[in-house]
Design a protein around this motif. Sequence first.
Motif, PDB file in Angstrom:
ATOM      1  N   THR A   1       3.612   6.138  -5.552  1.00 12.38           N
ATOM      2  CA  THR A   1       3.357   6.461  -6.952  1.00 12.38           C
ATOM      3  C   THR A   1       2.251   7.501  -7.076  1.00 12.38           C
ATOM      4  OG1 THR A   1       3.981   4.195  -7.546  1.00 12.38           O
ATOM      5  CG2 THR A   1       2.826   5.481  -9.216  1.00 12.38           C
ATOM      6  N   TRP A   2       1.279   7.456  -6.189  1.00 12.10           N
ATOM      7  CA  TRP A   2       0.240   8.490  -6.178  1.00 12.10           C
ATOM      8  C   TRP A   2       0.838   9.860  -5.868  1.00 12.10           C
ATOM      9  CZ3 TRP A   2      -4.858   6.647  -3.381  1.00 12.10           C
ATOM     10  CH2 TRP A   2      -5.474   5.670  -4.170  1.00 12.10           C
ATOM     11  N   THR A   3       1.880   9.886  -5.048  1.00 11.00           N
ATOM     12  CA  THR A   3       2.487  11.157  -4.680  1.00 11.00           C
ATOM     13  C   THR A   3       3.230  11.782  -5.844  1.00 11.00           C
ATOM     14  OG1 THR A   3       2.750  10.349  -2.417  1.00 11.00           O
ATOM     15  CG2 THR A   3       4.015  12.298  -3.025  1.00 11.00           C
ATOM     16  N   ARG A   4       4.001  10.955  -6.549  1.00  5.23           N
ATOM     17  CA  ARG A   4       4.680  11.400  -7.767  1.00  5.23           C
ATOM     18  C   ARG A   4       4.677  10.253  -8.764  1.00  5.23           C
ATOM     19  NH1 ARG A   4       7.362  16.142  -8.188  1.00  5.23           N
ATOM     20  NH2 ARG A   4       8.280  15.318 -10.105  1.00  5.23           N
TER      21      ARG A   4
ATOM     22  N   ALA B   1      -1.496  -7.911  -5.307  1.00  2.00           N
ATOM     23  CA  ALA B   1      -1.628  -7.586  -6.728  1.00  2.00           C
ATOM     24  C   ALA B   1      -2.875  -6.755  -6.978  1.00  2.00           C
ATOM     25  CB  ALA B   1      -1.673  -8.881  -7.546  1.00  2.00           C
ATOM     26  N   ALA B   2      -3.962  -7.076  -6.258  1.00  2.00           N
ATOM     27  CA  ALA B   2      -5.197  -6.310  -6.413  1.00  2.00           C
ATOM     28  C   ALA B   2      -5.012  -4.866  -5.962  1.00  2.00           C
ATOM     29  CB  ALA B   2      -6.320  -6.977  -5.615  1.00  2.00           C
ATOM     30  N   LEU B   3      -4.256  -4.667  -4.881  1.00  2.00           N
ATOM     31  CA  LEU B   3      -3.972  -3.308  -4.415  1.00  2.00           C
ATOM     32  C   LEU B   3      -3.249  -2.505  -5.483  1.00  2.00           C
ATOM     33  CD1 LEU B   3      -2.799  -3.847  -0.710  1.00  2.00           C
ATOM     34  CD2 LEU B   3      -4.833  -2.614  -1.467  1.00  2.00           C
ATOM     35  N   ILE B   4      -2.283  -3.141  -6.125  1.00  2.00           N
ATOM     36  CA  ILE B   4      -1.519  -2.449  -7.168  1.00  2.00           C
ATOM     37  C   ILE B   4      -2.407  -2.119  -8.362  1.00  2.00           C
ATOM     38  CG2 ILE B   4       0.381  -2.710  -8.809  1.00  2.00           C
ATOM     39  CD1 ILE B   4       1.786  -4.445  -6.714  1.00  2.00           C
ATOM     40  N   VAL B   5      -3.236  -3.072  -8.769  1.00  2.25           N
ATOM     41  CA  VAL B   5      -4.114  -2.854  -9.928  1.00  2.25           C
ATOM     42  C   VAL B   5      -5.116  -1.753  -9.635  1.00  2.25           C
ATOM     43  CG1 VAL B   5      -5.914  -3.894 -11.354  1.00  2.25           C
ATOM     44  CG2 VAL B   5      -3.844  -5.194 -10.820  1.00  2.25           C
TER      45      VAL B   5
ATOM     46  N   ALA C   1       0.831  -1.205   0.000  1.00  2.05           N
ATOM     47  CA  ALA C   1       0.000   0.000   0.000  1.00  2.05           C
ATOM     48  C   ALA C   1       0.866   1.254   0.000  1.00  2.05           C
ATOM     49  CB  ALA C   1      -0.932  -0.007   1.213  1.00  2.05           C
ATOM     50  N   LEU C   2       1.967   1.237   0.742  1.00  2.00           N
ATOM     51  CA  LEU C   2       2.889   2.379   0.760  1.00  2.00           C
ATOM     52  C   LEU C   2       3.494   2.612  -0.624  1.00  2.00           C
ATOM     53  CD1 LEU C   2       4.790   1.795   4.136  1.00  2.00           C
ATOM     54  CD2 LEU C   2       3.207   3.665   3.621  1.00  2.00           C
ATOM     55  N   LEU C   3       3.806   1.537  -1.342  1.00  2.00           N
ATOM     56  CA  LEU C   3       4.358   1.673  -2.692  1.00  2.00           C
ATOM     57  C   LEU C   3       3.341   2.313  -3.635  1.00  2.00           C
ATOM     58  CD1 LEU C   3       6.255  -1.730  -3.132  1.00  2.00           C
ATOM     59  CD2 LEU C   3       7.131   0.473  -2.298  1.00  2.00           C
TER      60      LEU C   3
ATOM     61  N   LEU D   1      10.858   3.760  -8.402  1.00  2.00           N
ATOM     62  CA  LEU D   1      11.250   3.475  -7.024  1.00  2.00           C
ATOM     63  C   LEU D   1      10.323   2.431  -6.414  1.00  2.00           C
ATOM     64  CD1 LEU D   1      13.176   4.271  -4.726  1.00  2.00           C
ATOM     65  CD2 LEU D   1      11.490   5.980  -4.031  1.00  2.00           C
ATOM     66  N   SER D   2       9.018   2.588  -6.635  1.00  2.00           N
ATOM     67  CA  SER D   2       8.064   1.604  -6.120  1.00  2.00           C
ATOM     68  C   SER D   2       8.312   0.234  -6.732  1.00  2.00           C
ATOM     69  CB  SER D   2       6.629   2.058  -6.412  1.00  2.00           C
ATOM     70  OG  SER D   2       6.292   3.217  -5.676  1.00  2.00           O
ATOM     71  N   ALA D   3       8.594   0.192  -8.039  1.00  2.00           N
ATOM     72  CA  ALA D   3       8.853  -1.080  -8.708  1.00  2.00           C
ATOM     73  C   ALA D   3      10.100  -1.754  -8.146  1.00  2.00           C
ATOM     74  CB  ALA D   3       8.997  -0.855 -10.214  1.00  2.00           C
ATOM     75  N   SER D   4      11.147  -0.972  -7.875  1.00  2.00           N
ATOM     76  CA  SER D   4      12.388  -1.532  -7.326  1.00  2.00           C
ATOM     77  C   SER D   4      12.157  -2.133  -5.953  1.00  2.00           C
ATOM     78  CB  SER D   4      13.467  -0.442  -7.254  1.00  2.00           C
ATOM     79  OG  SER D   4      13.787   0.038  -8.532  1.00  2.00           O
ATOM     80  N   PHE D   5      11.410  -1.434  -5.115  1.00  2.00           N
ATOM     81  CA  PHE D   5      11.139  -1.950  -3.775  1.00  2.00           C
ATOM     82  C   PHE D   5      10.195  -3.148  -3.823  1.00  2.00           C
ATOM     83  CE2 PHE D   5      12.970   1.877  -1.843  1.00  2.00           C
ATOM     84  CZ  PHE D   5      13.574   1.320  -0.733  1.00  2.00           C
ATOM     85  N   LEU D   6       9.305  -3.185  -4.808  1.00  2.00           N
ATOM     86  CA  LEU D   6       8.425  -4.347  -4.951  1.00  2.00           C
ATOM     87  C   LEU D   6       9.242  -5.588  -5.301  1.00  2.00           C
ATOM     88  CD1 LEU D   6       5.576  -5.529  -5.015  1.00  2.00           C
ATOM     89  CD2 LEU D   6       5.432  -4.859  -7.427  1.00  2.00           C
ATOM     90  N   VAL D   7      10.188  -5.442  -6.227  1.00  2.00           N
ATOM     91  CA  VAL D   7      11.071  -6.561  -6.572  1.00  2.00           C
ATOM     92  C   VAL D   7      11.877  -6.988  -5.346  1.00  2.00           C
ATOM     93  CG1 VAL D   7      13.060  -7.250  -7.951  1.00  2.00           C
ATOM     94  CG2 VAL D   7      11.205  -5.943  -9.006  1.00  2.00           C
TER      95      VAL D   7
END
Length: 279
Positions: free
Chosen positions: A145-148, A179-183, A139-141, A154-160
């Motif tokens: 992305t919502w912030t910028r 995955a649903a949260l991201i979608v 959710a933080l990731l 950056l979010s993708a790197s931390f997700l990996v």
Amino acid sequence: KPPLLTKTALPFVTFDAINPTNGVQFLWFSILYGLSFLTGDKSAFLLAASSLAIVLSCLPYFIIWRLSRHSPTQGSLQAVVMALLWLVICRYGPNQYDVGLESSLHAFLIWTIVLQYVRIYRQVSLGSVRSASVLFFVALLVLNTWTRLDSFGLSASFLVLLLVTIVRRLPVAVYAVGAALIVVGTVVLFAFFEWAGGSLVPVSALVKGHDVDRFSLGAFYNWSLVLFPLRITGANLLNIFGIIGMFGSMWLLLRMRAVAQNHGWAELRLVALALAAGV
């Protein structure tokens, strides 16, 4: 520029009360729009927005203190060093943290992401990972992305990094919820941009992408300005040293080996690698 938040009868987002726009940072815009309901006075609203930005600018130091508690042997020194380095970064561009822009919110979220990853890493080292901790991290990731929008990398790197760290330690249902949260987060973000301005990306991004200086080397140039703040027309290749420094730091981080029983340094090495890759 900060969004013009004056509640009117107009059914669209606008800066000038004439033209609709989606050139806003979605999460910060939403927060400011919520604040606008607390008062109808513009001066009071600006004071509230600026006060919130200042509070958010101070919270990273609290998070740094919380991070230091995860390293009982060198925590104090680690906290002092990180706090001083963060202070230097903030003083490099102080205006962006106290004029009501989204930078303070973005900084707070990034530090919170770092703290949450450290917690998850510690849970893995103890043999169990909490589903709630992982979903909160995801959710933080999304909020990052919502912030910028340009912080997607950056979010993708931390997700990996998260997926590599937990290595199938959770039920499939947890992965499905994440995955649903991201979608859902992605759909909400782009739906807002489409509704507000008629394009899937902010108009500011369209304008910036329309005329890109070929000597700037894209986003790497912006990052390299942190190390070499030189703006010389036609000679921006000087900043290639910053680019080399970024990839060099990633190479060194990949070659470093974690010291046995020193989880604190292992966590920081992985966090630093994710941050460098995200840039």
